[in-house]
Design an enzyme around this catalytic site. Structure first.
Site, PDB file in Angstrom:
ATOM      1  N   CYS A 376     -53.772  14.454 172.709  1.00 24.14           N
ATOM      2  CA  CYS A 376     -54.749  13.527 172.939  1.00 24.14           C
ATOM      3  C   CYS A 376     -55.612  14.144 173.876  1.00 24.14           C
ATOM      4  O   CYS A 376     -56.475  15.119 173.552  1.00 24.14           O
ATOM      5  CB  CYS A 376     -54.118  12.020 173.510  1.00 24.14           C
ATOM      6  SG  CYS A 376     -55.250  10.868 173.588  1.00 24.14           S
ATOM      7  N   HIS A 502     -50.993  10.039 169.612  1.00 28.11           N
ATOM      8  CA  HIS A 502     -49.534  10.461 170.380  1.00 28.11           C
ATOM      9  C   HIS A 502     -48.535  10.393 169.537  1.00 28.11           C
ATOM     10  O   HIS A 502     -47.810   9.439 169.453  1.00 28.11           O
ATOM     11  CB  HIS A 502     -49.739   9.438 171.416  1.00 28.11           C
ATOM     12  CG  HIS A 502     -50.618   9.329 172.525  1.00 28.11           C
ATOM     13  ND1 HIS A 502     -50.398  10.193 173.625  1.00 28.11           N
ATOM     14  CD2 HIS A 502     -51.740   8.710 172.539  1.00 28.11           C
ATOM     15  CE1 HIS A 502     -51.452  10.009 174.337  1.00 28.11           C
ATOM     16  NE2 HIS A 502     -52.311   9.377 173.873  1.00 28.11           N
ATOM     17  N   GLU A 504     -45.633  11.337 169.949  1.00 29.64           N
ATOM     18  CA  GLU A 504     -44.366  11.235 170.856  1.00 29.64           C
ATOM     19  C   GLU A 504     -43.968   9.902 170.931  1.00 29.64           C
ATOM     20  O   GLU A 504     -42.667   9.637 170.871  1.00 29.64           O
ATOM     21  CB  GLU A 504     -44.510  11.540 172.421  1.00 29.64           C
ATOM     22  CG  GLU A 504     -45.587  10.857 173.061  1.00 29.64           C
ATOM     23  CD  GLU A 504     -47.078  11.145 173.127  1.00 29.64           C
ATOM     24  OE1 GLU A 504     -47.338  11.690 171.965  1.00 29.64           O
ATOM     25  OE2 GLU A 504     -47.868  10.774 174.090  1.00 29.64           O
TER      26      GLU A 504
HETATM   27  N1  GLN Z   1     -58.780  10.314 178.718  1.00 28.14           N
HETATM   28  C1  GLN Z   1     -58.902  10.618 177.321  1.00 28.14           C
HETATM   29  C2  GLN Z   1     -59.498   9.609 176.632  1.00 28.14           C
HETATM   30  O1  GLN Z   1     -59.828   8.534 177.209  1.00 28.14           O
HETATM   31  C3  GLN Z   1     -57.772  10.975 176.795  1.00 28.14           C
HETATM   32  C4  GLN Z   1     -57.000   9.814 176.876  1.00 28.14           C
HETATM   33  C5  GLN Z   1     -55.323  10.070 176.528  1.00 28.14           C
HETATM   34  O2  GLN Z   1     -54.748  11.321 176.677  1.00 28.14           O
HETATM   35  N2  GLN Z   1     -54.413   9.292 176.300  1.00 28.14           N
HETATM   36  O3  GLN Z   1     -59.924   9.627 175.577  1.00 28.14           O
END
Ligand code: GLN
Length: 537
Positions: A376, A502, A504
């Site tokens: 992410c 994600h 994970e």
């Molecule tokens: N801050 C980034 C976004 O909002 C990444 C978010 C995250 O890593 N879950 O896109």
């Protein structure tokens, strides 16, 4: 009708109630029963989505896009089944529903009160989860004695009357502290905590004793006597080296038998072998790899719970133990701690603290051929690092950190620019991702298309895709409907992959996530190469 098991906590928080509930759930599954879990969180937030990880730890995201308590991650990992938004209820949600109903006129004439209106709403939600299940394990957050958790405990008490003795069971997880000065384990806090529970009208049927060492038969007898439970119903839960051992620990003490007997259910067979197989394989692992996890909440491990577990799972099929080194990226020289690591992971995150440290770490991974997995924010920073240092787009950034950057390589989609409420408005939950043939990702997954969970607002800016691609950072996974970059890979690097989702959240010990397995395999190759080099010297 489903039977309900309520799990409460006593004395202190962080006793591993979630692990106890999940382990019991896994044991019930091994008895052929359809089982699910439900977490009650007594706070007023509607969900933990807007909470700081220092307050709450990780926010776990379900397939259906709910931002939930991290215990749902344990439930999914132990049960190897998906949870949904209904598996986590908060006081905020309950009050919100009741107040809306009141405004709608559903309670015309009545004074709306905690009992029965709030408790009825809580019970409705218990029953909703129970559809199609043999057993629902309800974990009540907080510690007995807290003001906040009272409505949930009251609802649990009422369920006992409504569903009947054979259909409800109360388990209390409590602390049995070791007092150094007298060199003994003490039962008094447990006695007090059970007393507190009784005041609320709940008599526990089973007591799970958390201690830093095994408890003696004498102590067990004492707890049984003072807390008025059968001796067999006092379960010993000493600290163990792996959380995945806990179901086995409980089974050895006959917890599954105890529970089935009290609930008057025979179960449908008995097969814990798949779980035992995984735990034994983990125990037998011979190799070792060291992975750096470069985050900014490194002092609270709960913030990266699922990432940590997914890395551990990544070791299973590779027969290695994964050692995780938490690198604090908010410090100067964030990359100093990279000595001797075989792989680098940059997890998700929000806000600009630690960003430059993470970028520095990614640069090392890229330049030195260290296996790298970005998750992410980890992907967004890999794109920024590459844009700045390879494409020479000076000052390239995400508009999250620099709204006026000349090179907004990471930016909001138009629909996100108009968002005014911050709760539950990110790109959340499962989205499909098509994989490029022959890519590292396609090979790791062994599929052409996958579905993964998201939680972010920002995306790779498609205006820069061509430039990135020509430079060697290629998009190998896209969201087909919106043509969004979901995966990037670095050409010519031994293993460099970053994903906008994600993975994970979808890794389980009985089904480790392929990207984590492949990342650990690559890290293991690096460890092997480093070993050979040292040998030659
Ligand atoms: N801050 C980034 C976004 O909002 C990444 C978010 C995250 O890593 N879950 O896109």
């Amino acid at each position: 009708m489903a039977k309900f098991i309520f799990v409460t906590g006593g004395v202190v928080s962080s006793l591993g109630k979630g692990i106890s509930a999940s382990s019991l759930a896994r044991l019930m599954k091994s008895r052929g029963l359809a089982v699910t879990c439900l977490k009650c969180d007594p706070y007023i937030n509607v969900d933990p989505g807007t909470m700081n990880p220092y307050q709450h730890g990780e926010v776990f995201v379900t397939d259906d896009g709910a931002e939930t308590d991290l215990d749902l991650g344990h439930y999914e990992r132990f049960l190897n089944t998906d949870m949904h938004h209904i598996n986590n209820i908060t006081a905020g949600q309950v009050y919100d529903t009741v107040i809306r109903k009141e405004r709608h006129g559903d309670f015309l004439g009545a004074t709306v009160q905690v009992i029965p209106h709030i408790t009825d709403e809580i019970k409705n939600r218990f029953r909703l989860v129970a559809k199609g299940q043999d057993i629902v394990i309800v974990e009540v957050g907080g510690t007995v004695g807290d003001i906040e958790s009272l409505p949930f405990l009251e609802a649990a008490r009422q369920m006992g009357i409504e569903a009947g003795k054979d259909n409800t069971l109360y388990i209390h997880v409590t602390l049995v502290p070791y007092i150094k000065a007298s060199e003994e384990l003490k039962t008094k806090p447990t006695q007090h905590s059970v007393g507190k529970l009784r005041e609320i009208g709940i008599n526990p049927d089973i007591i799970i004793c958390r201690a830093d060492r095994p408890i003696s038969p004498e102590l067990r007898a004492k707890i049984s006597l003072f807390c008025s439970v059968h001796k067999e119903a006092v379960v010993d839960a000493p600290d163990v080296s792996s959380i995945y051992e806990v179901p086995l620990l409980f089974q050895r003490q006959g917890l599954d038998e105890q529970v089935l007997m009290l609930l008057r259910h025979r179960g449908r067979g008995k097969d814990l072998d798949p779980w035992i197989g995984v735990v034994e394989r983990m125990r037998r692992a011979t190799g070792e790899v060291h992975i750096a996890l470069a985050g900014k909440y490194t002092e609270i491990k709960d913030a990266y719970k699922s990432v940590h577990e997914a890395l551990v799972h990544g070791g299973i099929l590779n027969d290695v133990k994964v050692h995780i080194r938490y690198l604090d990226v908010s410090s100067q020289d964030a990359d100093k701690g990279l000595e001797g690591v075989h792989g680098i992971l940059v997890p998700g995150g929000f806000g600009d603290r630690g960003i430059e440290g993470k970028i520095q770490v990614i640069r090392r991974a890229r330049e030195e051929g260290i296996p790298f997995l970005g998750l992410c924010l980890g992907l967004q920073l890999a794109v920024i690092e590459f844009s700045r240092n390879v494409l020479k787009l000076q000052g390239a950034n995400s508009t999250e950190f620099d709204p006026r950057t000349r090179y907004p390589v990471i930016d909001l989609l138009p629909e996100q620019k108009t968002v005014s409420e911050l709760g539950a408005t990110m790109r959340l939950g499962s989205y499909p991702c098509s994989l490029k043939k022959g890519s590292l990702a396609a090979k790791a997954y062994g599929a052409a298309s996958v579905s993964e969970r998201h939680r972010h607002r920002y995306e790779v800016n498609n205006k820069f895709r061509k430039l990135l691609d020509e430079g060697g950072l290629q998009v190998t996974g896209v969201n087909p409907a919106k043509n969004l970059a979901e995966i990037v890979e670095l050409k010519g690097h031994p293993w460099f992959m970053a994903v906008q989702f994600h993975p994970e959240f979808k890794s389980r010990p009985e089904a480790p996530h392929p990207l984590f397995t492949d990342f650990i395999a690559a890290s293991l190759r690096r460890a092997g190469a480093a070993g050979k080099e040292a040998h030659a010297r």
